[in-house]
Motif scaffolding. Sequence first.
Motif, PDB file in Angstrom:
ATOM      1  N   THR A  38       1.400  -1.202   0.159  1.00 54.01           N
ATOM      2  CA  THR A  38      -0.091   0.320   0.060  1.00 54.01           C
ATOM      3  C   THR A  38       0.830   1.813  -0.255  1.00 54.01           C
ATOM      4  N   SER A  39       0.557   2.134  -0.025  1.00 52.13           N
ATOM      5  CA  SER A  39       1.288   3.588  -1.341  1.00 52.13           C
ATOM      6  C   SER A  39       0.941   3.825   0.462  1.00 52.13           C
ATOM      7  N   LEU A  44      -1.988   6.830   5.198  1.00 52.90           N
ATOM      8  CA  LEU A  44      -1.514   8.527   6.256  1.00 52.90           C
ATOM      9  C   LEU A  44      -3.088   8.507   6.151  1.00 52.90           C
ATOM     10  N   LYS A  45      -3.720   8.095   4.916  1.00 51.24           N
ATOM     11  CA  LYS A  45      -4.900   8.582   5.030  1.00 51.24           C
ATOM     12  C   LYS A  45      -5.810   7.554   5.775  1.00 51.24           C
ATOM     13  N   ARG A  46      -6.009   6.268   6.568  1.00 52.42           N
ATOM     14  CA  ARG A  46      -6.346   5.281   6.960  1.00 52.42           C
ATOM     15  C   ARG A  46      -5.983   6.273   8.574  1.00 52.42           C
ATOM     16  N   LYS A  65       5.390   5.573  -2.451  1.00 47.64           N
ATOM     17  CA  LYS A  65       6.013   4.156  -2.316  1.00 47.64           C
ATOM     18  C   LYS A  65       5.225   3.455  -2.288  1.00 47.64           C
ATOM     19  N   ARG A  66       5.052   1.921  -1.685  1.00 40.39           N
ATOM     20  CA  ARG A  66       4.343   1.528  -1.789  1.00 40.39           C
ATOM     21  C   ARG A  66       5.251   0.052  -0.583  1.00 40.39           C
ATOM     22  N   VAL A  67       4.583   0.584   0.579  1.00 40.23           N
ATOM     23  CA  VAL A  67       4.570  -0.722   1.906  1.00 40.23           C
ATOM     24  C   VAL A  67       4.159  -1.139   2.641  1.00 40.23           C
TER      25      VAL A  67
END
Length: 427
Positions: A38-39, A44-46, A65-67
């Motif tokens: 997930t980016s 941050l929105k979650r 960036k996806r982590v």
Amino acid sequence: MYLKTLLLLTLLTSPLLVLSQERESLLSRKVTLNLHDTSIEDILKRIETEDFAFTYSAEVFDVKKRVSLNVKDETIGNVLEILFRGQGMECQQLGNKLLIRKKRVPKETVPKSDTTKRETTSTPPIKTSVQKVVSPVIEKEREETSVTEAKKETVTSAITEQSSKSTIGNSSPSTEALVLENSRAEYYQEERKQTKTVVAAYENYTLASLIFVPIYEVHPRVMLPIEFKGEIVTEEVPQKEKEPKPEKPAKDNKFRMNLAPTVGYSEIGDRDAIVLGGHLVYNPTKNFGIGVAGKGFLTRNEPDTELGADYSYSGGYGGLLLEATLFPDKAFHLSFPVVFGLGEVMYNSLQPLTGLNTIEDQRTIFVFEPGAYLEMNVIKYLRVGFGATYRDASSANLKYQSTDQPILDKNGLDGLSINIMVKFGIF
């Protein structure tokens, strides 16, 4: 002292520096997340809730960036440290917002070095006392005056000696005059030298109020730093929040086109019919396409008692195709094609052995055919769709030539078609 050392070690070792006196209110909140690939922007929105949000600039770090992240009952501060580990970021609470930005290095105090001390001692300070500035000049004048007086006495003694010699008669009058003139020239030459020395001594000085201050040429390299005993404390002034610039949508210049053959089943004049066709569509965007389409149909043969042979309905139509597609990037998506076209329908009897085709009647028709398909992305250049279309044809009014009795009324060609479609192309 111990507390200061502990605070300094904490600031140096923490990968994410949190600058806020009210961090307990937001950063100590606990969250549980289990996200894969997930980016950072979506993470941050979650974390955001109705009473607070993050603010940042997309140019500071890679928001796409996806982590992968899996934490349970972890504070927001620790989650941010995990996300930005090794990136030199810091977070500051501003009211009900958390500002994420690059870490700022505090200014250091001016160091004290032996070189500064040596330069300070080697360069004399400006004298502020009138007596200390003028006294060396007065002493020099006194020394020059004493030297001048001694020389005057020497010249005077020489003149006296010459005059005494002339009185005795050892020299001629012309020789006495020459010696006297040379003595006078040496005296005046020495006076000039002394005057030039005094003028040169005061050449680099100017008269200021109360004191004589020497004027030096300014050289930035030799200017010394001000010696300050103490600690320099810098207070960071909070800056106004900069709203991130809205990203402009990138222009879609990709070329897209597809070719789709179709096969379907329908009913025409209460008879089973097979419908074959296809379309060629150009897609300026992923969600819209424009092109051409065409279809042909044929019913099964049935005996006609009035004509005494087996007859069937056949024909075709084609025209403009407009197509809208929803969620084209998903594995399963919807498409809605609409066909506007012209065609022809006939009532005929075809004998396969002889090839003789007997046409009882034929008409030109206008067709409006909307439809809906459920499509599936199989591979990059292949899609498969299943759906239905409704055929609305006008003027399909076929009659017997001999009796003028109707064979197929004007609405006899209207009906639903069940179709299977295969798309080949660049999507």
